[in-house]
Structure formats: C-alpha cells, structure tokens
Write a protein that holds these residues in place. Structure first.
Motif, short mmCIF file in Angstrom:
data_model
loop_
_atom_site.label_atom_id
_atom_site.label_comp_id
_atom_site.label_asym_id
_atom_site.label_seq_id
_atom_site.Cartn_x
_atom_site.Cartn_y
_atom_site.Cartn_z
N SER A 133 -8.23 0.65 -7.72
CA SER A 133 -7.67 1.72 -6.89
C SER A 133 -7.16 2.82 -7.80
CB SER A 133 -6.54 1.18 -6.01
OG SER A 133 -7.00 0.09 -5.24
N TYR A 170 0.83 -1.21 0.00
CA TYR A 170 0.00 0.00 0.00
C TYR A 170 0.86 1.26 0.00
CZ TYR A 170 -3.51 3.42 1.47
OH TYR A 170 -4.33 4.51 1.54
N LEU A 202 -5.61 -0.44 2.13
CA LEU A 202 -6.84 -0.83 1.44
C LEU A 202 -7.12 -2.31 1.59
CD1 LEU A 202 -6.65 1.26 -1.84
CD2 LEU A 202 -8.43 1.38 -0.10
N TYR A 228 -2.71 0.22 -7.22
CA TYR A 228 -2.67 -0.69 -6.06
C TYR A 228 -3.20 -2.06 -6.44
CZ TYR A 228 -3.66 -2.69 -1.48
OH TYR A 228 -3.71 -3.52 -0.40
N GLN A 260 -10.65 4.16 -3.85
CA GLN A 260 -11.01 2.92 -4.52
C GLN A 260 -12.29 3.12 -5.32
OE1 GLN A 260 -9.94 -1.26 -3.14
NE2 GLN A 260 -11.97 -0.99 -2.27
N ALA A 300 -9.70 5.76 0.98
CA ALA A 300 -8.47 5.04 1.31
C ALA A 300 -7.89 5.62 2.60
CB ALA A 300 -7.47 5.16 0.17
#
Length: 776
Positions: A358, A290, A425, A317, A372, A417
């Motif tokens: 993401s 992340y 996430l 992501y 997201q 997020a």
C-alpha cells in the motif's frame, strides 16, 4: 503445468508396471538414496559416528564439505527452513525476521561472503535457482519441500561440484535430498504450537512395499498458521509432497516427485537506524487500521512516528506476498553395467502469484490519498539433466549436459483504495483486486535458454591419494520484452534487450590425501561464472541489468561482463569415533562484481546496478565435534573472513571511496557452538552463535552491531502407545536471552553512504514452541 506433472507421475506408474524382474540382492531390493563416490562428486557422507552433534564433515571429499543429517534437523522446530539449520556451520550466515525462516522476503543466506544469489541450490538434483525473493529461475527451498521430508543437506562452502545444476554458484552449493518412501506401511503425524498463535500440522503416509520389486510411494501434507510477532498480519502456508520409487534391476531406480505449495504472508516493516532509535524494534505497519494509514498519507501521523526523521515512510498500511507453485520431476538412475551408470532427470516448475504494498506515493482516481501497488511475478520453466559415469583403471569419468528453458513474467499495477468511511483495503491476501486496477506501470516478459556441459575425471592415483579434475562450459542467453509501459508513471523508458553470459572453459581441480589413519589434507581450485539475473524495472531485489532505464541499459550492455571469480581453498580433516575436526584456509578473487545501489524510501526507491569491480576475500575456518562420553557431543566452530573492494567506484556523481572497504552484510568473525546430551529417550541441546558487526554501506560509515544468540531444545521419546509408535514430545525456545538484534540486511540493496534510508529487518524476540509427534 498440472498436465505435465500428471504426466510425470503417470510415467513413473507405467514404468513400475512394466519393470524388469527384481534383482534378488539385498541392495537391489533396498536401493534407497545412492550417493556417488566422494572423489567423483565430493558428496560422500563420512562413516557413522556415535551421537553426532550438529555437523558431519566430508570424510574423503576433495573439497570442504559438510553434511546436515536428518537427526540434526530434528533439533529445530518442525517447519524450520533447512537453510536456517545451516546457520550453525562455519562461514554460513542465515538471517530471517521470523524464527522459522519461513518469511521469504527476509530469508537470506551468506556463505564465505557470497550472498544467496551467488550460491547454487538443488533438490534431488533439480535446480532451485538463486533463492532471491522474486526468484526468476527457481523456487524457495521452503516451498520446494516440506522440511519434515528432508533426508539431509550437503553443503560445499568453497565451490560446488562441477555437476551441480546452477548458473549462479560463484561460491558454494547447497544440495538437498528428500526422504524416500519407507519400505514399511505406515506414516507420521506431528502437531506444533507456540508463540504468536503458531499452529502447524504435518501428516505423512507411506504405502510400504507394494510388491516384491519394492515399488512404494509416500504422500505428505503440512499446514502452518501463525501471526507476526509484531503488528497484525499472519504467515500461512499449505504444502503437499508426493514421491514414488520403482526399484529396477542391478540396483537401478526410477523416482518421481511432486510438490504443491501455497503461501500468504504479511510483511514486517523495513527498519532504519533512526526508526530503531526513536520508535523501537516493535515498529509495525498500520494493518488493519485503514484510517491510520489514510491519515498518514494526508500527513497526520501517530505520535510515536512523529519522533522519526520520516514519519511518511515509517509505516504503510500493509505489504503481502501470495504464491502458488507446482514442481515435479522424474529421475532414472540406471546401472547399465558394473562400470557404467547413466542418470537422467526431467523436471518442470510453474509459479504464479502477486505481492502487494500500500503506497501513499500514488493517490487513487477517486481522491483517496493512497493506492495499492501490486506486482505479479510468474515462472514457467522446464529442463533435463543427463550424465554418464564410467569407471576404468582407477578413473571415474563423468560427463553430462544440463538444459533449461525458462519464461519469467512480471508486471506492476496500481489498484484503487476506497475513500475513508466507504470501506477499507481489507486483507490484501484475499485475492488479486482486478476490478480496482486503474493503472499498469509496466509488464515485462523474459525468456532464457541455459546450456551447461561438464566433464570430469576422478583418478585414484594411490590408495590414499585421489585427484579430481574437470571443467564445465556454460551459455545462458536471456532477454526481455516490455509490451506495456506507462512513461508518465515510470518517468523513463524501461530497459529491454538481450544479454549472453558464456564461458567455454570453467575449470576445477581438487585433491584428497589421507596421509595417516584418520588424517587427510584436501585442496580445491575453481573458476566460476554467474549468469545475469533477471528482474523487472525498479524492483530493488536483485542486481540485474534490466532494473534500470533503456538509456542506461544500452550504455552499459556492450561492455557489461558477467560476474566471475577464482576460488582457492585448502584444509585438514580429522575423523574418528571420538572427534571430528576440520580446518581450512581460502582465498577468493572476484571480478566484475555487480551490486544493487539504492537511494530513497523503501516503497519509492531509486535503484541502479553498478559494477564495483574486483573483490578480494581471505578467510579461515575451524570446526571440531567432541564426543567425550556416551550421549554427549560438543561442537564448536570459528570463522574469519576479510572481504574488501579492490578499488574506488566511479559513479555519475563522482568517486566513491570503496577501495579497501569491507563488503557489506557479512561479518568478519563468527562463532557457533552446540552441546547435545542424550540419555535413554531424552535429548537436550543448547546452541549459540556470535556474529561480529556487519557493514550496511559500501563506504563502511554505518553498521549493524554484532550479537550473540542462543537457543534451547529438548525432546523425549515416550515409546509406543497402542497403534502409535515412537510418541515424542519436544520443546524449543528460540532467542533464549530475548536479545534485540538486527537480522536481515540488504533486503532493499545497500547505499554507498549513510543516507538515512539504510534498511534492515529486526530478528524475532524470545519464542516458545511445543511439538507432539508419533508414527503409525
């Protein structure tokens, strides 16, 4: 939906209890799968041949037909999509970023230049829609049936039969048939393991005949777990199939089936030529790191990504897909007299799920530089098909109706997020993050009514000459409403309104002439139409008129026409115990072709649907299977297709020089080969395929290179071991030479020119799989 499928199963059970006394004939007690005569439906399997290799050609068919048998499918790793097996047929291209064809976002099939959205798909006559990733009117083949339960697949490369339940088959049709429950009590179990921690389990139980009538059922379960071949993430699925068969008098039957499936899949990162040449084919998303994704959203990138022309979009992501489906149907196939058959199918389907991506293009309210994006497609549809076939004086007259009502919903949300150091996430497949949603970009609801009538007659003029002629009438009325939209987020008002695709007369004429023993000629001419596809705003998945703004929709709706074409094909077929050969020529005149045009990064594209006018395709195919010795079969096929745009395309920015340019994503030349040898309990096969280059743009200034891909497989049947029957071990190697190649193209639409955002997905490297299976 659960109540509906329970009702279907209950109806089948109740009917079994009150069924008429059994017919004492052998056929009535073992009805199995009854195919219509070849001339009537062009879905007739040829006489059995010794040690068949990869294809069975449609002996006696009035159009080009190829059948994939269960034995052919067993050459692939268990769990492989039936569509992937079709990739060895002439004129067929199947692509996927994974070796199974299970990763749906990358699953893509072309046939004679037609994409999967322009083909027809059915399972036991039930329509499966157009197989788009965001399917609005059907269900992915891989989720509709466990591959181990497929009895066979009939493929019409040119034009599907008139009675195929599809509103998208401008080109051919793919009809999948499921295994009936066995007459013998028992079952089967198999365990597959291999590269990327792949672990797949399949179990099937068969009741055997429960009474003198032959009532029987089967229940199956399959579970797949495997990691991505590059980057972190996984592909996981669970699936249940059930089927019940009640034989009736006069070789009639009542059959009901039920399917439940659940998938959770991580995405592979979309590639560009720049990414491929700077970072390499192993470029992957950041998950589960992340902090790396967080830093990239702020402009701090991994060193490898700094080599690219766009490190901001070179990785995100994670992206995922999560779906749960219920599909059920019941079919009454009743021989009312020795001349009159009546067949009716009722079905229903429910789909729910969500996809995540993401995005660094939308910061979170708490100050995190990314969020997201969540999309929630859903389907609730049901319908029926009913048809009667009457035989008299050399004629087989078939007439029927198909009706379906469908609801398709879709929405786009953004969830927050966490700030760096305050969590991550996490795993996006862990559940819909409803508590963290801070924005709703849009919510759309589509409804559609589909009505199709068909009438055809198959007339056996002479013993060796058969003609089939008929037509279908089709009306598809679809529209949407947008109860929620955020103009600030979307930048414009979203398209909403109704469109109707209709044609009262879509004719088809075909014939088969067996002019010498083993030799036959066939031809087919058909006129086809595709209904307008449905999808949400800016989804860059299908060429739908609703993907754009309200202003653009209104300006084009009055003059928008559905895609249509004329398909002409003719060929020669030779069938004997030692050789099966097929040669065909075809021409396609395509009108009002709708194409999805995209610009910009994959996660933040600008999409539009453009009528690119007419397309003309000329092609040839040749296939031959040789059986020179007992246990040995050699298959080869060659295909050529020249598919070009008929005119330049005028856009808001000027004229795009597309006239005479090749249609993207489909190769001009293909070769397929398979050598299989069987001796005793041992079977060994090697197959290979060559695809020439594929264009990535409409003006042909960028292409994916051609490649040759080979696979190896072997199986050995050890025999019985105590309660276990036919204990078998199998071993498969996918991509034998470890070729680096581009698999899926057009997953995000094509551009007119090379913009640097011309996306594709890489094919998997060499993979190894082993399987142990047995019956009991």
């Amino acid at each position: 939906m659960l109540r509906l499928t329970s009702a279907l199963a209950g109806l089948a059970t109740a009917t079994a209890a009150i069924a008429a006394p059994p017919d004492t004939s052998h056929a009535a007690s073992h009805p199995g799968y009854r195919q219509k005569p070849a001339a009537a439906s062009a879905r007739h399997a040829p006489p059995p041949v010794r040690d068949e290799a990869i294809t069975v050609f449609g002996h006696g068919s009035t159009r080009q037909m190829t059948s994939i048998t269960r034995g052919m499918m067993q050459q692939s790793v268990p769990g492989t999509s039936p569509l992937k097996v079709l990739s060895e047929l002439p004129g067929v291209v199947y692509q996927s970023a994974d070796p199974f064809g299970a990763y749906e976002y990358s699953s893509q099939i072309f046939m004679r230049g037609f994409s999967q959205a322009q083909l027809g798909f059915t399972l036991d006559d039930v329509p499966l829609g157009d197989q788009q990733f965001n399917n609005y009117n059907g269900l992915s083949v891989a989720r509709a049936i466990i591959s181990d339960n497929v009895a066979g697949v009939d493929v019409s490369q040119g034009a599907g039969a008139i009675d195929v339940a599809s509103t998208s088959n401008l080109g051919g049709a793919i009809e999948i048939h499921s295994l009936d429950p066995s007459h013998q009590r028992g079952g089967a179990i198999s365990q597959t393991f291999g590269s990327n921690s792949t672990f797949r389990t399949f179990v099937r139980l068969d009741s055997g005949d429960l009474n003198t009538q032959g009532t029987r059922f089967s229940v199956s379960y399959a579970r797949l777990n495997g990691n991505l071949w590059k980057g972190a993430g996984y592909d996981h699925s669970d699936q249940v199939n059930a089927k019940i068969v009640q034989p009736l008098a006069h070789n009639s039957s009542l059959k009901a089936f039920f399917d439940w499936s659940s998938i959770q899949q991580f995405d592979y990162q979309d590639m560009t030529m720049n990414y491929l040449h700077t970072v390499g084919p192993d470029l992957a998303n950041y998950y589960p790191d992340y902090s790396a994704a967080y830093g990239a959203a702020l402009g701090s990138y991994r060193p490898a990504l700094l080599k690219t022309n766009d490190p901001f979009d070179a990785a995100y992501y994670a992206g995922t897909a999560n779906r749960v489906d219920y599909l059920g149907g019941i079919t009454l196939d009743e021989n009312l007299t020795d001349r009159l058959n009546w067949k009716t199918t009722l079905y229903a389907h429910d789909d729910a799920g969500y996809s995540t991506w993401s995005t660094p293009y939308m910061p979170s309210p708490n100050g995190a530089p990314l969020s997201q994006r969540i999309q929630t497609p859903g389907i609730a549809r049901g319908g029926f098909e009913t048809a009667a076939t009457y035989s008299i004086a050399g004629n087989r007259i078939n007439a029927g109706v198909w009706y379906e009502y469908g609801n398709f919903t879709e929405a786009r949300y953004f969830s927050q997020a966490p700030l760096l150091g305050q969590g991550t996430l996490g795993n996006p497949t862990g559940g819909f993050p409803s508590a963290d949603v801070f924005a709703t970009a849009w919510q759309e609801a589509f409804s559609s009514n589909t009505f199709v009538f068909h009438l055809q007659d198959t007339y056996q003029i002479l013993k060796n000459l058969t003609v089939n002629a008929g037509f279908k009438s089709m009306i598809v009325n679809a529209g949407n409403s947008v109860p929620t939209q955020d103009l600030a987020l979307n930048g414009t008002a979203i398209a909403q309104g109704h469109l109707e695709a209709s044609n009262a007369f879509l004719p088809q004429v075909s014939a088969n002439w067996r002019f010498l023993p083993h030799h036959e000629l066939f031809f087919d001419v058909s006129h086809n139409m595709r209904a307008f596809p449905e999808d949400g705003y800016n989804t860059n998945v299908s060429a739908t008129p609703w993907t754009t703004s309200q202003a653009a929709f209104q300006s084009t709706a009055a003059n928008l026409r559905p895609e249509t074409d004329w398909v002409y094909e003719g060929g020669y077929r030779y069938t004997s115990p030692f050789i099966s050969a097929l040669g065909s020529l075809y021409r396609i005149n395509f009108s009002n072709r709708l194409q999805l045009i995209t610009t910009g990064a994959a996660i933040h594209p600008i999409t539009a649907v453009q009528n690119v006018g007419g397309v003309t395709t000329n092609g040839a195919e040749a296939s031959v299977t040789l059986r020179p010795a007992t246990g040995l079969s050699i298959y080869n096929s060659f295909s050529y297709a020249h598919s070009t745009f008929d005119q330049d395309v005028v856009t808001a920015t000027g004229v795009e020089p597309t006239q005479g340019k090749l249609v993207p994503n489909y190769p001009q030349f293909m070769y397929k080969g398979n050598i299989t040898y069987r001796i005793g309990g041992l079977e060994v096969h090697v197959d290979g395929s060559y695809l020439s280059h594929r264009e990535l743009t409409y003006t042909n200034d960028l292409h994916a290179p051609g490649y040759f891909l080979a696979n190896f497989g072997t199986r050995y049947v050890f025999g019985d071991a105590g309660p276990l029957k036919h204990v078998t071990a199998g071993f498969n190697i996918y991509n034998l030479a470890n070729k680096t190649y581009i698999a899926t193209t057009n997953e995000l639409g094509n551009n007119f020119v090379n913009t640097g955002y011309n996306y594709f997905l890489m094919g998997a490297p060499r993979q190894f799989f082993g399987t142990i299976s047995a019956g009991f």
